[in-house]
Each structure stands twice: as C-alpha cells, then as structure tokens.
Design an enzyme around this catalytic site. Sequence first.
Site, PDB file in Angstrom:
ATOM      1  N   LYS A  11       0.823  -1.207   0.000  1.00  0.00           N
ATOM      2  CA  LYS A  11       0.000   0.000   0.000  1.00  0.00           C
ATOM      3  C   LYS A  11       0.866   1.270   0.000  1.00  0.00           C
ATOM      4  CE  LYS A  11      -4.099  -2.171   1.003  1.00  0.00           C
ATOM      5  NZ  LYS A  11      -3.782  -3.583   1.218  1.00  0.00           N
TER       6      LYS A  11
HETATM    7  C1  PLP Z   1      -4.466  -4.731   0.891  1.00  0.00           C
HETATM    8  C2  PLP Z   1      -3.720  -5.986   0.933  1.00  0.00           C
HETATM    9  C3  PLP Z   1      -4.032  -7.051   0.073  1.00  0.00           C
HETATM   10  C4  PLP Z   1      -5.201  -7.003  -0.879  1.00  0.00           C
HETATM   11  O1  PLP Z   1      -5.013  -6.051  -1.888  1.00  0.00           O
HETATM   12  P1  PLP Z   1      -6.253  -5.537  -2.737  1.00  0.00           P
HETATM   13  O2  PLP Z   1      -5.728  -4.449  -3.600  1.00  0.00           O
HETATM   14  O3  PLP Z   1      -7.261  -5.050  -1.740  1.00  0.00           O
HETATM   15  O4  PLP Z   1      -6.775  -6.697  -3.506  1.00  0.00           O
HETATM   16  C5  PLP Z   1      -3.214  -8.169   0.112  1.00  0.00           C
HETATM   17  N1  PLP Z   1      -2.180  -8.258   0.964  1.00  0.00           N
HETATM   18  C6  PLP Z   1      -1.857  -7.260   1.806  1.00  0.00           C
HETATM   19  C7  PLP Z   1      -0.706  -7.430   2.730  1.00  0.00           C
HETATM   20  C8  PLP Z   1      -2.607  -6.091   1.815  1.00  0.00           C
HETATM   21  O5  PLP Z   1      -2.283  -5.097   2.651  1.00  0.00           O
END
Ligand code: PLP
Length: 462
Positions: free
Chosen positions: A112
């Site tokens: 993120k």
């Molecule tokens: C947010 C997240 C996901 C999922 O990603 P999306 O874009 O919501 O599909 C998977 N793994 C981790 C560690 C995350 O923080």
Amino acid sequence: MRYISTRGRAPVLDFEEAMLTGLARDGGLYLPETIPQMTPAEIAALEGQSYEEVAFRVMRPFLGDTFAEDEFRAILARAYEGFAHTARAPLVQLAPGHFLLELFHGRTLAFKDFAMQLIGQLFEASLRRSGRRVCIIGATSGDTGSAAIEAFRGLDAVDVFILYPHGRVSEVQRRQMTTPTESNVHALAIDGHFDDAQARVKDMFNDFAFRDAVGLAGVNSINWARVLAQVVYYFTSAVSLGAPHRSISFTVPTGNFGDIFAGYIAKRMGLPIDRLIVATNRNDILHRCLSGGAYRPSGVEPTISPSMDIEVSSNFERALYYAYGQDGRAVAQLMDDLAAGGFTLSQGAREALAESFDSGRASEDETSATIARIRETTARLICPHTAVGVKVAGEHLVPGTPMITLATAHAAKFPDAVEAATGTRPPLPLHMADLYERPERVTRVANDLAAIEDIIRDRTGN
Ligand SMILES: *Cc1c(COP(=O)(O)O)cnc(C)c1O
C-alpha cells in the site's frame, strides 16, 4: 485525459479532480475514458531504468496537464525516497520459473505504501496550489490505514481519519495507526468488520451535505490514483524478466481487487501479461465468482491474512465495467442486485473475465504450510498474504511463462502467524524497532454513521 464513472451517471472529471474525489457521485468508480497504449519498443526501453523513471513513463499519459513534467518527477522522487531498497520493488527467485515481487520495502511494510506515498505527495502539490483543505477518510483492514497515516501525517492541508475494525487488525498494523503523534491523524476503531467500516465510508461519501462540509476526499483502493501507482511495478518486474519479448503471468493475493486490477490495466496498456491469477483466502467470494459466476456474500470469517478478509470487493466493479462492454447501466444494475443479496454474471461477462483472469483459494492450513515450506526451501520468511499467493500460483505454473507472485507485506507485520508456522518470530526492521513502546491514541466508535460523522465534524471544526 477524461475520467468517467463505472456507473455512467457522474460528472466527467480530469485526473486531479478524480484523485481528490475518490468515489464518484453516482456511487461508481472513476476510470480513464481511454487507456493509453505503450508500444513494444517503449516497453523494451524501460529496461535498466530506475523505478522512478519507469513510474514517470507509465503514469504520465494518465495525468493530462495536472502537473508539469518537472513537477511530476519531483513528486515521484519524494514519494519513493523513504523506501528501504533502491530498486523499490525488487524481484527475487523462489523456485524455477517462479518469482516473488517484494512490495514491502516502504515505511509501513506493505505494498500500500507504493500508492499511498505517491498520493500524499500528489495531494500536497495539488492543495498547495489551490489553497484548499481536505479531510481524508478511509476504511482499512489494516494496511491501507497505516499507509495512509504514514503518507499524510503532519501535512498542513489535510486531516486523516481511518476507520479500522476493532480487534481485527494485527498489533503491528494497529500500532502503526495509533502511535503517530501528529494532531491531523485520527484513528477510529469501529465495532464491526472491515466491510462495515468500508460501508460507513461509502455512506459518508453519499451524504453530500456532510461530504461538502468537511471536504471529504477518499484514498481507499477505489481512488484511481492508487490503482495507477500500482500499475508501475507490473512493468518493472515484467521487463526485468524479458517482456515485451515474452509474456509473464502474475498471481496476486486479493481482497479489494485493487492490486490485481492494476495488473489488468498494465495488460490493456500493452504489457504482455498472459494470466492474472486472483488468490483468495477462505473468504473466497472472488474465486467463487470467477469460477462459478455467482457473486453472493455469505459472511466474512477472520483469517491469518486479515487484509484479504473482504466480501465486498470494491474494485471488482471496475473489472465488471470492462466485462460488460463499458456499459455503466449494466454495472449500476449489478450493484443494485448486490445490495439486495448478490448477482450472477452474464455468460458474455464470464467469458470476458476468463480471457485475463484465473483464480484459486488457500485454506488456513494451506497458508501456514506454505509459509513453512518456503522457509524450508528458500530460508525466507513470507507473510500469510504472500503465502496465499504462493500456494495458488503453484497451481498455475506453466513451463516457459515466468510466474511472478506479489509479496504484499513483510513477514514482521504478521509475526504471530509466521511464528506459528515456522517457529521463528520475524524481527521488525530497524526503523520500526520501538513500535511496541510508543503510546497509542485511538477513538472507539459504534458502527453508526451519525456517531462517526459527529466525531469528524467535531475534530475538523465543521
Ligand atoms: C491490501 C492488501 C491485500 C489485498 O489487496 P487488494 O488491492 O485489496 O486486492 C493483500 N495483501 C496485503 C498485505 C494487503 O495489505
């Protein structure tokens, strides 16, 4: 570049407005009206370039005239300077033909950070120019919230409110949200699931009086600028394994469908991606939908990969928009059906999705076993989300087509699950070593729209 809503009934916006708005006023999600193309020669020329340079070339056509070229380069430089690895998104080999894309070298140890650090810099540049103030509001299953707080803490023109499900995020995730001391940071623990938190955020965006009064801006994975930022690492990784001269497949641990949808955009831009594989934990609604056609929520169960404990996968709407031939009315109908319990894909939509996507799921036991197996075969500790991806990728390996699995978080972010699987507790990186000692600050709220809005009005003086 013009941005339109997946439901076809919101104002057409430019990049800057779509970024500042987040959710469209008709409840839909913004998408570019046309997707810029990169030729094989342009893709080949990315080889050997820095991450920031690739980011510039891939994203620039989507931005229209929002930022001058020099300004955008400076924004990119600031966004990624805090990463602990000069490659930003290094690729490592896991097994013959199978690679891991390490997306956890940012400040909060999850992918993120790629989008959020960039969005923080984009917001700051844009708001400084206009003198506006905004209130960032987001729902998080753990990693979005900490990444947003890290990106916006201390900025002048922004308050950041993050709703997370009380008791359902890991201690590291919680502490990353509750320990920043800046007065513009507000962590709210809601009584409910992630889907409740996400639903209340949507409600706030649909309460136009409130939305305008506090200057609401969304940075959840529905924000187009976030999806766009994630397109970049599909290019850097695929090119380093030989694209555009051969095709590559990706497996993506998936919750809200933002990360994998970025891969779909990369494919539509011209990157030769063979398969995009959606990997889910036991909350497998996306796997069920892609394999059986029905999208019908049945209740979220907690797992050791909590950032994927999601049933209302917001960015899936964007994939549906393309699967239904860019028909906003059809998408709006599906979303109405979903609100009433669920929907079934048309045959045409199923076939359209199957052209790009495959899917699979990993149970809790399979996830733990994968963490242990990777430890044994590579001496590497992987996080539970990554393990879900690695397990599902293993079922889709095709000789001659390299598979890249996205490693979405650092093992130290989920130390209990990793220790349970391997007997080894992954240590926090040095820059976070005192996280467990810092004092926490959080407000507990009911799963109630009015109560949440009151807190936000009060804190922002509106
Ligand atoms: C947010 C997240 C996901 C999922 O990603 P999306 O874009 O919501 O599909 C998977 N793994 C981790 C560690 C995350 O923080």
